[in-house]
Design a protein around this motif. Structure first.
Motif, PDB file in Angstrom:
ATOM      1  N   SER A 259      17.894  -0.656  56.657  1.00 35.38           N
ATOM      2  CA  SER A 259      18.544   0.848  56.158  1.00 35.38           C
ATOM      3  C   SER A 259      18.782   1.327  57.551  1.00 35.38           C
ATOM      4  O   SER A 259      18.072   1.139  58.552  1.00 35.38           O
ATOM      5  CB  SER A 259      17.200   1.576  55.653  1.00 35.38           C
ATOM      6  OG  SER A 259      17.492   2.887  55.473  1.00 35.38           O
TER       7      SER A 259
ATOM      8  N   GLY B  16      18.113   4.634  51.711  1.00 35.40           N
ATOM      9  CA  GLY B  16      17.023   4.355  52.737  1.00 35.40           C
ATOM     10  C   GLY B  16      16.282   3.092  52.346  1.00 35.40           C
ATOM     11  O   GLY B  16      15.022   2.872  52.932  1.00 35.40           O
ATOM     12  N   ILE B  17      16.724   2.117  51.675  1.00 35.00           N
ATOM     13  CA  ILE B  17      15.962   0.836  51.273  1.00 35.00           C
ATOM     14  C   ILE B  17      16.521   0.008  52.354  1.00 35.00           C
ATOM     15  O   ILE B  17      17.742  -0.353  52.631  1.00 35.00           O
ATOM     16  CB  ILE B  17      16.439   0.348  49.833  1.00 35.00           C
ATOM     17  CG1 ILE B  17      15.459   1.213  48.797  1.00 35.00           C
ATOM     18  CG2 ILE B  17      16.165  -0.950  49.708  1.00 35.00           C
ATOM     19  CD1 ILE B  17      15.745   1.063  47.543  1.00 35.00           C
ATOM     20  N   THR B  18      15.501  -0.965  52.732  1.00 31.80           N
ATOM     21  CA  THR B  18      15.964  -2.057  53.586  1.00 31.80           C
ATOM     22  C   THR B  18      15.937  -3.193  52.459  1.00 31.80           C
ATOM     23  O   THR B  18      14.930  -3.453  51.785  1.00 31.80           O
ATOM     24  CB  THR B  18      15.030  -2.491  54.597  1.00 31.80           C
ATOM     25  OG1 THR B  18      15.119  -1.439  55.762  1.00 31.80           O
ATOM     26  CG2 THR B  18      15.175  -3.799  55.255  1.00 31.80           C
TER      27      THR B  18
ATOM     28  N   VAL C 165      19.034   4.899  58.092  1.00 30.05           N
ATOM     29  CA  VAL C 165      18.491   6.136  57.971  1.00 30.05           C
ATOM     30  C   VAL C 165      17.578   6.451  59.246  1.00 30.05           C
ATOM     31  O   VAL C 165      17.007   5.581  59.791  1.00 30.05           O
ATOM     32  CB  VAL C 165      17.862   6.373  56.658  1.00 30.05           C
ATOM     33  CG1 VAL C 165      18.819   6.388  55.474  1.00 30.05           C
ATOM     34  CG2 VAL C 165      16.772   5.860  56.509  1.00 30.05           C
TER      35      VAL C 165
ATOM     36  N   GLN D 264      20.148   8.885  47.172  1.00 23.79           N
ATOM     37  CA  GLN D 264      19.100   9.278  48.202  1.00 23.79           C
ATOM     38  C   GLN D 264      17.927   8.091  48.305  1.00 23.79           C
ATOM     39  O   GLN D 264      17.560   8.043  49.432  1.00 23.79           O
ATOM     40  CB  GLN D 264      18.503  10.484  47.315  1.00 23.79           C
ATOM     41  CG  GLN D 264      19.091  11.720  47.216  1.00 23.79           C
ATOM     42  CD  GLN D 264      18.303  12.934  46.819  1.00 23.79           C
ATOM     43  OE1 GLN D 264      17.509  12.536  45.837  1.00 23.79           O
ATOM     44  NE2 GLN D 264      18.559  14.212  46.746  1.00 23.79           N
ATOM     45  N   ILE D 265      17.927   7.387  47.388  1.00 24.77           N
ATOM     46  CA  ILE D 265      16.857   6.238  47.716  1.00 24.77           C
ATOM     47  C   ILE D 265      17.630   4.943  48.385  1.00 24.77           C
ATOM     48  O   ILE D 265      17.149   4.372  49.019  1.00 24.77           O
ATOM     49  CB  ILE D 265      16.237   5.953  46.176  1.00 24.77           C
ATOM     50  CG1 ILE D 265      15.710   7.152  45.687  1.00 24.77           C
ATOM     51  CG2 ILE D 265      15.182   4.940  46.372  1.00 24.77           C
ATOM     52  CD1 ILE D 265      14.531   7.765  46.605  1.00 24.77           C
ATOM     53  N   ILE D 266      18.565   4.427  47.843  1.00 26.93           N
ATOM     54  CA  ILE D 266      19.210   3.253  47.926  1.00 26.93           C
ATOM     55  C   ILE D 266      19.752   3.149  49.631  1.00 26.93           C
ATOM     56  O   ILE D 266      19.486   2.444  50.283  1.00 26.93           O
ATOM     57  CB  ILE D 266      20.359   2.779  47.145  1.00 26.93           C
ATOM     58  CG1 ILE D 266      19.759   2.500  45.845  1.00 26.93           C
ATOM     59  CG2 ILE D 266      21.260   1.746  47.595  1.00 26.93           C
ATOM     60  CD1 ILE D 266      20.831   1.672  44.872  1.00 26.93           C
TER      61      ILE D 266
END
Lengths: 500, 500
Positions: free
Chosen positions: B50, B86-88, B52, B82-84
């Motif tokens: 991610s 921030g996902i590794t 972010v 918003q979530i994806i």
């Protein structure tokens, strides 16, 4: 068994093994959705309490794993014929045992997403969304409970999702322990004393034993039926004074809002007032009862929570969240982190070193952790606080109705005033002579009811009295199920009276 | 946001709130299956790590939970936007960091079933199938690993699924500790000494601290690059002798098969031979490396396992099982149960009292527990040992290929001989003067590679040497991904050389 058709995973001899082909995933997962929806649809047709005998499965399954793949159809047939008969159906609307474990479509979807990403959020970098959504959601639930900002990330504290209350107690106990040993020295470990009422969940003394607290210093303070099984601040203070006089160091008090036996509520404000004078860490275990406190009419049970050090609540019990999900808030995250942090080279990274992020591995026992906040996020957004409140109120309404039914029959008595959605009661047969006979009659009644498979309850003993626990809360339960269960209980009582 | 259409849950004002309507469940869960299958299909299009910045999510989400329900469509749009980001993406085929967390369709289906039933198997009665299938599956995996029958229920031992290695170490440590204190008395807690190599996972020392082991008595024994970073029995014996001479009580040795830094393998047989003479409990942490031992050509890494007391292996690491799932086998279940049992009234029941059943709550930290064995059962049946072996071999083959590529480029060196599917290597720029410059170059190379989002690796330091870790194992990884990652690494090295 073992037959290979085009739908089974490719055998190793046949070439590439691809266990996550997206289209195969899609096909099989759709089938599983239908299986589960069908299970929920027909769940009432199964006996609530599994009626199998010990070791029932041993003879049905091979003792070694298969070498060759088996088709999913064959496996699902075995789920139906071998597994489901051995399941006690916690989601059945006729489940009134223990505390029910509540669920919802939104939580199921959240769990699917959590599994989907399989992001292992031990530190921020390993999956920033996992850490940051958990921070947001923990603050959200704190807001819904009107916890003070000293427990929120937006204030001076913070929260983290543990697996179960056991771990929430363990990690806060270890934080308190290490804070105390930092002052007194490691040699004083055997002098630390911890406190809870005799109604506190067994997980407390177990956590103390795990943390190396001297078993001789784990106090189980007496409560009484007259005091509603709540811990008295005076009793607590006497115990602390006695331990101080004996040269011990009072460390930690575990209070409960909604005990497992009878949903007793400890007066946390008054207890925390006492604890403060002695520097004792106060934890509130509101695993079950805390959920009700999202409703204004129940919030007073948390009065005084601004004075305590940590609070844990398990949404898997009463906030529709599936197992396992225990929310822990602490006022001083630093004390957790000092006790639980690790910093191996292979996990070092710039954001962690800059201290600009939270690394949740330092707030828990384990290193790896799942993206559990998705479940709570979906529950809170998909239903809104409004529906969560109405869900709590509906359960309480049904429990109140059951309580009235019990009171309406002179052969029964409500043994402890109802506070939430659990009714403690017992059967008092006319001809029973003495407590021994009453207990035996209630044990027989319980076995008979559970043996029908049509409802499931459990029991407890409080104040020396054997009683039945009727816990309303399974997600699918409606009034008609409560009424049917009461009818069944009366039928059992009739039968016992005839036979006696 | 907040709009209500016919597909949203009923608002509390509108009447009955039903969060588990089977048909609404079916509809929404099918949508989620398609979302997930699509995510798996396009996972390569996302940056692996991610990109972010800390607190990225804070500004995007409201700070309090919604009062009114929101439609699932709106929530899923936010998951995407918003979530994806921030996902590794641990499931990306370009994920080569840490140890990958492997997954499969079968395990996903097993997890769906586990969630579906939500059966809380703290004791046998609470859901017999949950306990009994776990017993069967633990024996199955023990068979696949050729563990001796002293670790099987069909023999004299048994196994249990913990959440993570941390808990497996903690509960066995507490069992060993209480066994020792039963002999010596509680006052000897501060005299207990524990052992592991300096390569052992940080979870070991953390578990020791949680269990109240005196931090001064936690030995981190030196290893060397020449010794393959394995713990030498002579070094262990010297440490034990020294502690004995100092009046301490040697308690517990944690050995590792496949360390996190470099997949080093401790000689467990020779170490157990030493430990036996001193009554030291020996644990084998083969969280990662153990999975390879289902293949005959790797099984020798577990030679001597018949001499140890407990073994833990995490199928979520390399056996396609999603987080979290750590299998723990013990030779003497009684020692676990003595340390961890509880017997509160509200959980008492006839099968438990007859001692004819296993109550897994007494084998773990928590009380509540999920029906996790379903996942392993589906994995083993759906793929068969044959496919699981070919999956391990395929990863090792790809790692071997990467190792050859590294060796083929004179600017790079393999820093530790490869044993499983992890390659430790480093970039040695021609003009680099001394270890400081080499380390800086490798840190820059790592940041550059991870910053592209096209591959993700991590690092370690072993024997004082900074090195890069290339861990093959993400379920979707194919040769082409390994080749592309190598090309990317070389591209990074080219850029660094040009700029230097």
């Amino acid at each position: 068994m073992g037959s290979l058709d085009s739908n089974t995973p490719t055998d190793h001899a046949a070439g590439q093994f691809n266990p996550l082909d997206p289209e195969e995933f899609r096909r099989q997962a759709h089938q599983m959705v239908d299986f589960i929806a069908d299970y929920y649809r027909k769940i009432e047709t199964y006996p609530v309490l599994s009626q199998v005998q010990p070791a029932y499965l041993h003879s049905q399954l091979p003792h070694t794993p298969p070498y060759r793949p088996e088709p999913m159809d064959a496996i699902m047939k075995d789920v139906q014929s071998q597994i489901i008969p051995g399941i006690t159906h916690w989601l059945s609307p006729n489940f009134f045992g223990f505390f029910p474990a509540t669920v919802s479509t939104a939580a199921f979807l959240g769990e699917m997403l959590c599994t989907c990403f399989n992001s292992v959020g031990f530190n921020w970098l390993a999956s920033p969304a996992s850490t940051e959504l958990e921070m947001v959601v923990m603050d959200w639930l704190a807001h819904a409970l009107k916890l003070p900002s000293s427990f929120m990330f937006s204030g001076t504290g913070g929260g983290v999702i543990q697996n179960t209350t056991s771990e929430a107690v363990l990690v806060t106990l270890v934080a308190a322990r290490d804070r105390a040993l930092g002052v007194h020295g490691i040699d004083f470990l055997s002098k630390l004393a911890v406190y809870a009422s005799d109604q506190t969940h067994s997980t407390f003394s177990k956590a103390c034993r795990i943390a190396g607290i001297n078993p001789a210093n784990i106090r189980s303070l007496p409560t009484s039926v007259e005091g509603g099984f709540a811990l008295s601040p005076a009793v607590f203070q006497s115990a602390v004074e006695e331990d101080l006089a004996a040269g011990l160091i009072p460390l930690y008090l575990c209070t409960t809002v909604g005990t497992t036996s009878t949903t007793a509520v400890d007066p946390i404000g008054a207890l925390a007032d006492v604890a403060r004078d002695y520097g004792v860490w106060v934890h509130v275990d509101c695993a079950y009862g805390g959920s009700a406190c999202i409703c204004p009419e129940f919030r007073h049970h948390l009065n005084g929570v601004d004075l305590v050090d940590s609070v844990s609540l398990s949404p898997h019990k009463w906030l529709l969240s599936y197992l396992d999900c225990c929310c822990l808030w602490v006022k001083q995250p630093g004390s957790l982190v000092r006790a639980l942090n690790t910093n191996p080279e292979y996990l070092k990274n710039k954001p962690s070193e800059s201290s600009s992020v939270v690394d949740f591995k330092d707030w828990q026992v384990g290193t790896g952790r799942r993206f559990k906040s998705l479940r709570l996020w979906l529950v809170m957004r998909s239903y809104g606080v409004a529906n969560l409140q109405s869900h709590i109120r509906s359960d309480v309404r049904m429990a109140r109705m059951f309580e009235r039914l019990v009171r309406s029959d002179p052969r029964f008595e409500v043994t402890v005033p109802r506070l939430f959605s659990l009714v403690c009661f017992r059967f008092v047969p006319k001809r029973a002579r003495g407590p021994g006979q009453i207990e035996r009659a209630n044990r027989r009644l319980l076995d008979w009811v559970n043996g029908t498979g049509r409802a499931f309850m459990t029991h407890t003993v409080a104040g020396g009295k054997f009683m039945l626990r009727f816990a309303v809360g399974a997600t699918l339960t409606e009034e008609r199920h409560v009424l049917a269960a009461w009818k069944l209980i009366k039928e059992g009582a009739d039968g016992l009276e005839e036979r006696s």
